[in-house]
Motif scaffolding. Sequence first.
Motif, PDB file in Angstrom:
ATOM      1  N   ALA A  13       1.150 -29.184  30.229  1.00 19.42           N
ATOM      2  CA  ALA A  13       0.240 -28.076  30.485  1.00 19.42           C
ATOM      3  C   ALA A  13       0.719 -26.810  29.794  1.00 19.42           C
ATOM      4  O   ALA A  13      -0.083 -26.043  29.252  1.00 19.42           O
ATOM      5  CB  ALA A  13       0.109 -27.843  31.987  1.00 19.42           C
ATOM      6  N   LEU A  14       2.022 -26.593  29.782  1.00 20.23           N
ATOM      7  CA  LEU A  14       2.581 -25.423  29.120  1.00 20.23           C
ATOM      8  C   LEU A  14       2.293 -25.448  27.623  1.00 20.23           C
ATOM      9  O   LEU A  14       1.890 -24.439  27.050  1.00 20.23           O
ATOM     10  CB  LEU A  14       4.086 -25.356  29.368  1.00 20.23           C
ATOM     11  N   PHE A  15       2.463 -26.612  27.001  1.00 22.66           N
ATOM     12  CA  PHE A  15       2.220 -26.715  25.565  1.00 22.66           C
ATOM     13  C   PHE A  15       0.735 -26.611  25.220  1.00 22.66           C
ATOM     14  O   PHE A  15       0.381 -26.304  24.085  1.00 22.66           O
ATOM     15  CB  PHE A  15       2.799 -28.021  25.012  1.00 22.66           C
ATOM     16  N   ILE A  16      -0.129 -26.854  26.177  1.00 19.22           N
ATOM     17  CA  ILE A  16      -1.565 -26.702  25.934  1.00 19.22           C
ATOM     18  C   ILE A  16      -2.020 -25.276  26.203  1.00 19.22           C
ATOM     19  O   ILE A  16      -2.785 -24.697  25.440  1.00 19.22           O
ATOM     20  CB  ILE A  16      -2.359 -27.697  26.807  1.00 19.22           C
ATOM     21  N   VAL A  17      -1.545 -24.672  27.287  1.00 22.49           N
ATOM     22  CA  VAL A  17      -2.030 -23.365  27.717  1.00 22.49           C
ATOM     23  C   VAL A  17      -1.507 -22.230  26.838  1.00 22.49           C
ATOM     24  O   VAL A  17      -2.255 -21.309  26.507  1.00 22.49           O
ATOM     25  CB  VAL A  17      -1.685 -23.134  29.203  1.00 22.49           C
ATOM     26  N   VAL A  18      -0.246 -22.274  26.451  1.00 20.55           N
ATOM     27  CA  VAL A  18       0.343 -21.173  25.673  1.00 20.55           C
ATOM     28  C   VAL A  18      -0.390 -20.953  24.347  1.00 20.55           C
ATOM     29  O   VAL A  18      -0.752 -19.817  24.036  1.00 20.55           O
ATOM     30  CB  VAL A  18       1.853 -21.379  25.474  1.00 20.55           C
ATOM     31  N   PRO A  19      -0.657 -21.968  23.553  1.00 22.99           N
ATOM     32  CA  PRO A  19      -1.422 -21.709  22.316  1.00 22.99           C
ATOM     33  C   PRO A  19      -2.835 -21.191  22.583  1.00 22.99           C
ATOM     34  O   PRO A  19      -3.341 -20.362  21.827  1.00 22.99           O
ATOM     35  CB  PRO A  19      -1.482 -23.078  21.626  1.00 22.99           C
ATOM     36  N   LEU A  20      -3.462 -21.654  23.651  1.00 25.93           N
ATOM     37  CA  LEU A  20      -4.802 -21.161  23.966  1.00 25.93           C
ATOM     38  C   LEU A  20      -4.773 -19.678  24.321  1.00 25.93           C
ATOM     39  O   LEU A  20      -5.653 -18.915  23.929  1.00 25.93           O
ATOM     40  CB  LEU A  20      -5.401 -21.967  25.115  1.00 25.93           C
ATOM     41  N   ILE A  21      -3.763 -19.267  25.061  1.00 26.40           N
ATOM     42  CA  ILE A  21      -3.640 -17.850  25.425  1.00 26.40           C
ATOM     43  C   ILE A  21      -3.353 -17.006  24.186  1.00 26.40           C
ATOM     44  O   ILE A  21      -3.895 -15.915  24.024  1.00 26.40           O
ATOM     45  CB  ILE A  21      -2.546 -17.670  26.493  1.00 26.40           C
ATOM     46  N   GLU A  22      -2.501 -17.514  23.301  1.00 24.87           N
ATOM     47  CA  GLU A  22      -2.170 -16.751  22.096  1.00 24.87           C
ATOM     48  C   GLU A  22      -3.373 -16.594  21.182  1.00 24.87           C
ATOM     49  O   GLU A  22      -3.508 -15.584  20.501  1.00 24.87           O
ATOM     50  CB  GLU A  22      -1.022 -17.434  21.349  1.00 24.87           C
ATOM     51  N   LYS A  23      -4.261 -17.568  21.157  1.00 23.92           N
ATOM     52  CA  LYS A  23      -5.438 -17.497  20.291  1.00 23.92           C
ATOM     53  C   LYS A  23      -6.572 -16.670  20.891  1.00 23.92           C
ATOM     54  O   LYS A  23      -7.479 -16.271  20.176  1.00 23.92           O
ATOM     55  CB  LYS A  23      -5.962 -18.905  19.997  1.00 23.92           C
ATOM     56  N   SER A  24      -6.532 -16.451  22.186  1.00 28.51           N
ATOM     57  CA  SER A  24      -7.632 -15.718  22.821  1.00 28.51           C
ATOM     58  C   SER A  24      -7.617 -14.259  22.382  1.00 28.51           C
ATOM     59  O   SER A  24      -6.587 -13.698  22.037  1.00 28.51           O
ATOM     60  CB  SER A  24      -7.529 -15.813  24.347  1.00 28.51           C
ATOM     61  N   LYS A  25      -8.768 -13.651  22.422  1.00 26.95           N
ATOM     62  CA  LYS A  25      -8.904 -12.263  21.983  1.00 26.95           C
ATOM     63  C   LYS A  25      -8.669 -11.272  23.118  1.00 26.95           C
ATOM     64  O   LYS A  25      -8.698 -10.075  22.910  1.00 26.95           O
ATOM     65  CB  LYS A  25     -10.308 -12.040  21.405  1.00 26.95           C
ATOM     66  N   MET A  26      -8.479 -11.771  24.335  1.00 27.31           N
ATOM     67  CA  MET A  26      -8.281 -10.888  25.476  1.00 27.31           C
ATOM     68  C   MET A  26      -6.871 -10.285  25.422  1.00 27.31           C
ATOM     69  O   MET A  26      -5.876 -10.993  25.404  1.00 27.31           O
ATOM     70  CB  MET A  26      -8.451 -11.651  26.791  1.00 27.31           C
ATOM     71  N   ARG A  27      -6.804  -8.983  25.380  1.00 24.24           N
ATOM     72  CA  ARG A  27      -5.527  -8.275  25.355  1.00 24.24           C
ATOM     73  C   ARG A  27      -5.498  -7.279  26.496  1.00 24.24           C
ATOM     74  O   ARG A  27      -6.527  -6.721  26.876  1.00 24.24           O
ATOM     75  CB  ARG A  27      -5.329  -7.534  24.032  1.00 24.24           C
TER      76      ARG A  27
END
Length: 59
Positions: A13-27
Amino acid sequence: MEVLILLAVLFAALFIVVPLIEKSKMRISNEDAAKWAKWIWPLMGILLVAQLIRLMLGG
């Protein structure tokens, strides 16, 4: 064996969620982060007191 399965699921889950968060535009702006950060210590204090009461009552 269950612990190893749980750890494997958490790391997956960590390896899936971290890249998704990094790619999101929400800052989060620095002001918003500071607004949230000022609540951390009081909430931790309340949590510690609640856990102490729970421990003393035999929960």
